[in-house]
Design an enzyme around this catalytic site. Structure first.
Site, PDB file in Angstrom:
ATOM      1  CB  CYS A 112       6.792 -11.458   5.234  1.00 55.96           C
ATOM      2  SG  CYS A 112       6.789 -10.061   6.354  1.00 55.96           S
ATOM      3  CG  HIS A 238       2.655 -12.366   4.095  1.00 57.36           C
ATOM      4  ND1 HIS A 238       2.754 -12.582   5.452  1.00 57.36           N
ATOM      5  CD2 HIS A 238       3.227 -11.144   3.854  1.00 57.36           C
ATOM      6  CE1 HIS A 238       3.357 -11.548   6.011  1.00 57.36           C
ATOM      7  NE2 HIS A 238       3.651 -10.662   5.071  1.00 57.36           N
ATOM      8  CG  ASN A 268       2.915  -8.550   8.149  1.00 60.63           C
ATOM      9  OD1 ASN A 268       3.326  -9.674   8.422  1.00 60.63           O
ATOM     10  ND2 ASN A 268       3.431  -7.821   7.179  1.00 60.63           N
TER      11      ASN A 268
HETATM   12  N1  ACO Z   1      -3.071   6.710   9.899  1.00 62.22           N
HETATM   13  C1  ACO Z   1      -3.515   7.776   9.211  1.00 62.22           C
HETATM   14  N2  ACO Z   1      -2.934   8.223   8.103  1.00 62.22           N
HETATM   15  C2  ACO Z   1      -1.829   7.587   7.678  1.00 62.22           C
HETATM   16  C3  ACO Z   1      -1.311   6.471   8.345  1.00 62.22           C
HETATM   17  C4  ACO Z   1      -1.976   6.049   9.498  1.00 62.22           C
HETATM   18  N3  ACO Z   1      -1.545   4.975  10.224  1.00 62.22           N
HETATM   19  N4  ACO Z   1      -0.223   6.034   7.677  1.00 62.22           N
HETATM   20  C5  ACO Z   1      -0.062   6.837   6.602  1.00 62.22           C
HETATM   21  N5  ACO Z   1      -1.038   7.785   6.612  1.00 62.22           N
HETATM   22  C6  ACO Z   1      -1.258   8.875   5.653  1.00 62.22           C
HETATM   23  C7  ACO Z   1      -0.002   9.244   4.876  1.00 62.22           C
HETATM   24  O1  ACO Z   1       0.796  10.162   5.588  1.00 62.22           O
HETATM   25  C8  ACO Z   1      -0.591   9.836   3.632  1.00 62.22           C
HETATM   26  O2  ACO Z   1      -0.984  11.155   3.915  1.00 62.22           O
HETATM   27  P1  ACO Z   1      -0.842  12.336   2.786  1.00 62.22           P
HETATM   28  O3  ACO Z   1      -1.726  11.890   1.655  1.00 62.22           O
HETATM   29  O4  ACO Z   1      -1.309  13.536   3.502  1.00 62.22           O
HETATM   30  O5  ACO Z   1       0.616  12.350   2.428  1.00 62.22           O
HETATM   31  C9  ACO Z   1      -1.861   9.033   3.402  1.00 62.22           C
HETATM   32  O6  ACO Z   1      -2.184   8.426   4.677  1.00 62.22           O
HETATM   33  C10 ACO Z   1      -1.727   7.952   2.363  1.00 62.22           C
HETATM   34  O7  ACO Z   1      -0.533   7.229   2.628  1.00 62.22           O
HETATM   35  P2  ACO Z   1      -0.063   6.030   1.726  1.00 62.22           P
HETATM   36  O8  ACO Z   1       1.284   5.563   2.195  1.00 62.22           O
HETATM   37  O9  ACO Z   1      -0.213   6.449   0.290  1.00 62.22           O
HETATM   38  O10 ACO Z   1      -1.185   4.958   2.084  1.00 62.22           O
HETATM   39  P3  ACO Z   1      -1.444   3.560   1.414  1.00 62.22           P
HETATM   40  O11 ACO Z   1      -2.833   3.501   0.924  1.00 62.22           O
HETATM   41  O12 ACO Z   1      -0.339   3.173   0.476  1.00 62.22           O
HETATM   42  O13 ACO Z   1      -1.372   2.589   2.678  1.00 62.22           O
HETATM   43  C11 ACO Z   1       0.109   0.991   3.704  1.00 62.22           C
HETATM   44  C12 ACO Z   1      -0.172   2.486   3.406  1.00 62.22           C
HETATM   45  C13 ACO Z   1      -1.036   0.484   4.551  1.00 62.22           C
HETATM   46  C14 ACO Z   1       1.428   0.904   4.452  1.00 62.22           C
HETATM   47  C15 ACO Z   1       0.172   0.225   2.353  1.00 62.22           C
HETATM   48  O14 ACO Z   1       1.037   0.871   1.457  1.00 62.22           O
HETATM   49  C16 ACO Z   1       0.620  -1.205   2.539  1.00 62.22           C
HETATM   50  O15 ACO Z   1      -0.026  -2.002   3.184  1.00 62.22           O
HETATM   51  N6  ACO Z   1       1.744  -1.570   1.914  1.00 62.22           N
HETATM   52  C17 ACO Z   1       2.291  -2.914   2.054  1.00 62.22           C
HETATM   53  C18 ACO Z   1       3.064  -2.995   3.319  1.00 62.22           C
HETATM   54  C19 ACO Z   1       3.459  -4.396   3.653  1.00 62.22           C
HETATM   55  O16 ACO Z   1       2.886  -5.345   3.184  1.00 62.22           O
HETATM   56  N7  ACO Z   1       4.482  -4.500   4.490  1.00 62.22           N
HETATM   57  C20 ACO Z   1       4.914  -5.757   4.994  1.00 62.22           C
HETATM   58  C21 ACO Z   1       5.750  -6.515   4.041  1.00 62.22           C
HETATM   59  S1  ACO Z   1       6.184  -8.054   4.651  1.00 62.22           S
HETATM   60  C22 ACO Z   1       7.711  -8.050   5.458  1.00 62.22           C
HETATM   61  O17 ACO Z   1       8.674  -8.554   4.957  1.00 62.22           O
HETATM   62  C23 ACO Z   1       7.853  -7.459   6.851  1.00 62.22           C
END
Ligand code: ACO
Length: 317
Positions: A112, A238, A268
């Site tokens: 990214c 980004h 993204n």
């Molecule tokens: N829908 C519903 N529930 C979900 C989903 C979904 N799509 N995905 C995860 N959950 C659930 C999980 O299972 C968890 O449930 P639990 O509490 O029962 O265990 C709960 O939601 C919370 O999950 P978290 O992973 O703690 O959620 P978080 O608030 O951290 O959000 C996310 C997750 C959106 C992925 C976030 O961590 C994020 O955006 N991180 C950055 C990711 C990113 O930027 N990636 C790209 C990098 S760039 C590259 O090089 C490609």
């Protein structure tokens, strides 16, 4: 002193749009959860379009806007981590498609952060006189690397491309800062042909990494330029998660209104997010000659970086 300036922008997106509602049919998720946790409403997904076809479309638009003929381009860089084909590289295929017969062409993979790494490479070539006019493209079709049964990652990504034309110029201010921290297990994919091709991500670790590195990169750029954060007109981050943009803005103490966002419509698009944003902003007339723009990104690697520059003066094209 020789530096570089952006003189044209372009972008291209696949026609097919996948909404959050549609994703509700595929994995256990909801429009509400996705919007609240990420800010994403929909994303474009390729049906036949490739990294190369989309990159070529965006490149033609950027060339037209810059008023440059393809033959005048002497460097093509395609930032991508999702090529359909390893050989030849995407940049050489774009070269053939647009007819840039005089260009040197190669790909850059910094996930990214890729567009910023490619832009910095173009800067190095142009500053040292190795090239005069470059096409720098961030092009991704990540939908082919996404595991569409993994709700933790499939909701985040989309396909799309942005391109810029940069030219060598005198004394246009341009500052860059990039970094890499070799860490395999936070965000990785085995690649197209691999059994482990799908993208694996520890979302919370990525989130933490972004908040550690991006505000620091912004401060480093301001220090290099001898500027205050208030002097920057636009922060183009980004587009990975609206909450990351919000948290970075809060840490830097800059108003969210100065941070351009389009994640609601595209998700993204990895190396595509920053040049797509620049193209949209240029098209909407948001970018005015002389304004200061700071671009900031992070990604797999783990990598991060930024560029701080003044927007083009049209007469300079
Ligand atoms: N829908 C519903 N529930 C979900 C989903 C979904 N799509 N995905 C995860 N959950 C659930 C999980 O299972 C968890 O449930 P639990 O509490 O029962 O265990 C709960 O939601 C919370 O999950 P978290 O992973 O703690 O959620 P978080 O608030 O951290 O959000 C996310 C997750 C959106 C992925 C976030 O961590 C994020 O955006 N991180 C950055 C990711 C990113 O930027 N990636 C790209 C990098 S760039 C590259 O090089 C490609």
């Amino acid at each position: 002193m020789r530096t570089i300036r952006i003189t044209g922008t372009g972008s291209a997106l696949p026609g097919r749009i996948v909404t959050n509602k549609e994703l509700e049919q595929m994995v256990e998720t909801s429009d509400e959860w996705i919007r609240e946790r990420t800010g994403i409403g929909e994303r474009h997904v390729s049906v036949g379009e490739t990294v190369v076809t989309l990159a070529s479309e965006a490149a033609r638009k950027a060339l037209e806007q810059a008023g440059k003929r393809a033959e005048e381009i002497d460097l093509i860089l395609v930032a991508t981590c999702s090529p359909e084909q390893y050989l030849p590289c995407c940049a050489c295929q774009v070269q053939a498609a647009v007819g840039a017969v005089n260009a040197l062409a190669f790909d850059v993979n910094a996930a990214c952060s890729g567009f910023l790494f490619a832009l910095n490479t173009a800067d190095a070539y142009l500053r040292t006189g190795l090239a005069e006019n470059a096409l720098v493209i961030g092009s991704e079709v990540l939908s082919k690397l996404v595991d569409w049964t993994d709700r933790g990652s499939c909701i985040l990504f989309g396909d799309g491309v942005g391109a810029v034309v940069v030219k060598s110029t005198q004394d246009a201010p341009w500052y860059a800062h990039l970094g890499a921290r070799g860490e395999r297990d936070i965000l990785w994919s085995g690649g197209m042909g691999s059994e482990e091709r799908y993208l694996h991500m520890n979302g919370q670790e990525v989130f933490k990494f972004a908040l550690e590195t991006v505000p620091q990169a912004a401060r480093t750029l301001l220090a290099k330029a001898g500027m205050e954060k208030e002097q920057v007109d636009w922060y183009v981050l980004h587009q990975a998660n609206h909450r990351i943009v919000e948290s970075v803005a809060r840490r830097l103490k800059v108003p969210l209104s100065k941070c351009y966002e389009n994640i609601e419509r595209y998700g993204n698009t990895s190396a595509g997010t920053i040049p797509i944003a620049l193209d949209e902003m240029a098209e909407q007339g948001l970018l005015k000659a002389g304004q200061w723009i700071m671009c900031l990104g992070f990604g797999s690697g783990m990598t991060w970086g930024g560029a701080l520059f003044q927007w083009q003066d049209k007469e300079e094209k």
